[in-house]
Write an enzyme that holds these catalytic residues in place. Structure first.
Site, short mmCIF file in Angstrom:
data_model
loop_
_atom_site.label_atom_id
_atom_site.label_comp_id
_atom_site.label_asym_id
_atom_site.label_seq_id
_atom_site.Cartn_x
_atom_site.Cartn_y
_atom_site.Cartn_z
N GLU A 187 2.70 -8.12 -1.65
CA GLU A 187 1.42 -8.71 -1.25
C GLU A 187 1.35 -10.20 -1.57
OE1 GLU A 187 1.75 -5.91 -3.03
OE2 GLU A 187 0.36 -4.36 -2.35
N GLU B 131 1.62 1.85 -3.45
CA GLU B 131 0.40 2.35 -4.12
C GLU B 131 0.21 3.85 -3.88
OE1 GLU B 131 -2.07 -0.84 -2.46
OE2 GLU B 131 -2.75 -1.26 -4.50
N GLY C 187 0.82 -1.21 0.00
CA GLY C 187 0.00 0.00 0.00
C GLY C 187 0.86 1.26 0.00
C1 HXC Z 1 2.00 -3.93 10.43
C2 HXC Z 1 4.26 -3.62 10.42
C3 HXC Z 1 4.28 -3.62 9.00
C4 HXC Z 1 3.03 -3.78 8.32
C5 HXC Z 1 6.30 -3.35 9.69
N1 HXC Z 1 5.55 -3.46 10.79
N2 HXC Z 1 5.56 -3.47 8.60
N3 HXC Z 1 3.15 -3.78 11.12
N4 HXC Z 1 1.93 -3.94 9.09
N5 HXC Z 1 2.91 -3.73 7.02
C6 HXC Z 1 5.96 -3.42 12.19
C7 HXC Z 1 6.59 -4.73 12.64
O1 HXC Z 1 5.60 -5.65 13.00
C8 HXC Z 1 7.42 -4.26 13.82
O2 HXC Z 1 6.57 -4.09 14.92
C9 HXC Z 1 7.90 -2.89 13.38
O3 HXC Z 1 6.99 -2.45 12.35
C10 HXC Z 1 9.29 -2.94 12.78
O4 HXC Z 1 9.29 -3.93 11.76
P1 HXC Z 1 10.54 -4.88 11.50
O5 HXC Z 1 10.08 -5.94 10.56
O6 HXC Z 1 11.13 -5.33 12.80
O7 HXC Z 1 11.55 -3.85 10.81
P2 HXC Z 1 12.67 -4.11 9.70
O8 HXC Z 1 13.49 -5.33 10.06
O9 HXC Z 1 13.36 -2.80 9.56
O10 HXC Z 1 11.89 -4.47 8.36
C11 HXC Z 1 11.11 -3.47 7.74
C12 HXC Z 1 10.21 -4.10 6.64
C13 HXC Z 1 9.39 -5.25 7.24
C14 HXC Z 1 11.08 -4.61 5.49
C15 HXC Z 1 9.33 -2.95 6.14
O11 HXC Z 1 8.77 -4.80 8.44
C16 HXC Z 1 8.33 -5.76 6.32
O12 HXC Z 1 8.61 -6.55 5.41
N6 HXC Z 1 7.07 -5.37 6.57
C17 HXC Z 1 5.92 -5.88 5.83
C18 HXC Z 1 5.87 -5.31 4.43
C19 HXC Z 1 4.70 -5.84 3.63
O13 HXC Z 1 4.55 -7.07 3.43
N7 HXC Z 1 3.83 -4.95 3.18
C20 HXC Z 1 2.67 -5.28 2.38
C21 HXC Z 1 1.45 -5.28 3.27
S1 HXC Z 1 0.01 -5.80 2.40
P3 HXC Z 1 6.99 -4.52 16.41
O14 HXC Z 1 5.77 -4.22 17.22
O15 HXC Z 1 7.34 -5.96 16.34
O16 HXC Z 1 8.18 -3.63 16.70
C22 HXC Z 1 -0.53 -4.42 1.63
C23 HXC Z 1 -1.81 -4.60 0.86
C24 HXC Z 1 -2.36 -3.28 0.43
O17 HXC Z 1 0.06 -3.39 1.68
C25 HXC Z 1 -3.84 -3.38 0.20
C26 HXC Z 1 -4.51 -2.05 -0.01
C27 HXC Z 1 -4.23 -0.95 0.94
#
Ligand code: HXC
Length: 258
Positions: free
Chosen positions: A132, A112, A109
Site C-alpha cells: 500500500e 489482510e 487487502g
Molecule cells: C485492480 C488489478 C490489481 C489490483 C492486478 N490487477 N492487481 N486490478 N486492482 N489490486 C489487474 C491488472 O490491472 C491487470 O488487468 C491484471 O490484473 C493482471 O495484472 P498484471 O499486473 O498484468 O499481472 P502480473 O504481471 O502477473 O502482476 C501481478 C501483481 C500486480 C504483482 C499482483 O498486478 C500488482 O502488483 N498488483 C497490485 C498489487 C497491489 O498494489 N495491491 C495493493 C492494493 S491497495 P488488465 O485489465 O490490464 O489485464 C490495498 C489496500 C487495502 O489492497 C485497503 C483495505 C481493503
C-alpha cells in the site's frame, strides 16, 4: 451463489468452501466481491451444517489486494461515507474456524484476508506483502493491527513501511503461516484439514477460536478468566460427554450429534 466472483460449496463432512473467483484481475478485491463475501459469510455464520470455512482463490494468485481502479478517483469523503474496506469485518469477526489456502500473491487487502484466517496453509510459491505504501496509501482492513499481533512489531513494520515481500518460508518462520505445502497438494491438504476439523465439536472449536482471538485483545488476567469460563461450559456439552465416553469405550467419538 450471490456473485460470479464468489462461490460457495458446502461439503457433506461439515465445511464450506468459499472461493474468490476473479483470476483475470489477480483476484483483486472489488467492492462487489467483498460485498458478496460478506453476504455469504453472514449465511454461513447461521448455517448449523457449516462448522468450518475453507477460503481459497481460483487461478495462480490468492488476491492482489483492493481494486486499485475502483480506488483511483475515490475521495476521502466517499471512503468515509461508504465505510470503504469495512465489509472485510465479516471475515475478521466470523466465529467459526477459517482455513485460508494461499498460492502466489497475497498482497495488500489480500494479505489482510490471510491475517484474518485462523489456519493458513501456504503453497511454496506464496508471497505476502503490504505494498500500500508504494501506492501512497496504507492498510485499511486491519493490516496495521493484526499483523504486528501475529508476527511482532519488528517484522510487521518491515513489511508495512517498506512493502517487503515475504516468501512462504519467512512467513511460516515468523508466524503468519501455519504450514507450507507443495502447490499441487494445497487444495487436497486444505480439504483434508477442513474435513478433519469439521468432524470435531463445532461448539468447542468456536470456543477455542474465541479464546485465542481474545488473547490478541485482552489483558492476560481477563483472557484467563474467559478461558476458564469457556472450559467450564464445555463440561455441560453433549459433545464433551461423547468425547470422554468414546475414549473410555475405545471407539471414535461422534460429535455434533445435537
Ligand atoms: C485492480 C488489478 C490489481 C489490483 C492486478 N490487477 N492487481 N486490478 N486492482 N489490486 C489487474 C491488472 O490491472 C491487470 O488487468 C491484471 O490484473 C493482471 O495484472 P498484471 O499486473 O498484468 O499481472 P502480473 O504481471 O502477473 O502482476 C501481478 C501483481 C500486480 C504483482 C499482483 O498486478 C500488482 O502488483 N498488483 C497490485 C498489487 C497491489 O498494489 N495491491 C495493493 C492494493 S491497495 P488488465 O485489465 O490490464 O489485464 C490495498 C489496500 C487495502 O489492497 C485497503 C483495505 C481493503
Amino acid at each position: 451463489m450471490v456473485s460470479s466472483m464468489i462461490h460457495c460449496a458446502k461439503h457433506p463432512s461439515g465445511y464450506a468452501e468459499l472461493v474468490i473467483d476473479r483470476p483475470q484481475a489477480r483476484n483483486a478485491l472489488c467492492v462487489a466481491l467483498t460485498d458478496a463475501m460478506a453476504q455469504t459469510l453472514e449465511r454461513l455464520r447461521e448455517d448449523s451444517e457449516t462448522r468450518v470455512v475453507l477460503l481459497r482463490s481460483e487461478g495462480d494468485h490468492f488476491a492482489a489486494g483492493a481494486d486499485i481502479r475502483e480506488m483511483l478517483d475515490m475521495s476521502a469523503e466517499t471512503a468515509r461515507a461508504t465505510d470503504f474496506a469495512g465489509c472485510c469485518v465479516a471475515l475478521g469477526d466470523f466465529p467459526k474456524p477459517v482455513i485460508g489456502l494461499v498460492q502466489g500473491y497475497a498482497l495488500g487487502g489480500g494479505c489482510e484476508l490471510v491475517e484474518m484466517c485462523d489456519i493458513v496453509l501456504a503453497a511454496e510459491n506464496a508471497v505476502f506483502s503490504h505494498p500500500e505504501i508504494s501506492l501512497g496509501t496504507m492498510p485499511g482492513a486491519g493490516g496495521t493491527q493484526r499483523l504486528p499481533r501475529l508476527i511482532g512489531t519488528a517484522k510487521a513494520m518491515d513489511m508495512l513501511l517498506s512493502g517487503h515481500r515475504m516468501d512462504a518460508i519467512e512467513a511460516e518462520r515468523c508466524g503468519l503461516v501455519s504450514r507450507i505445502v507443495p502447490p499441487d497438494r494445497l487444495l487436497e491438504e486444505g480439504r483434508e484439514y477442513a474435513s478433519g476439523l469439521a468432524a470435531l465439536s463445532g461448539t468447542v472449536l468456536n470456543s477455542i477460536k474465541k479464546a485465542v482471538r481474545a488473547s490478541m485483545e485482552m489483558p492476560l488476567k481477563e483472557g484467563l478468566k474467559l478461558e476458564r469460563a469457556l472450559f467450564h461450559q464445555t463440561l455441560g456439552l453433549p459433545d464433551r460427554q461423547e468425547g470422554m465416553r468414546a475414549f473410555t469405550e475405545r471407539r471414535k467419538p461422534l460429535f455434533n450429534a445435537t
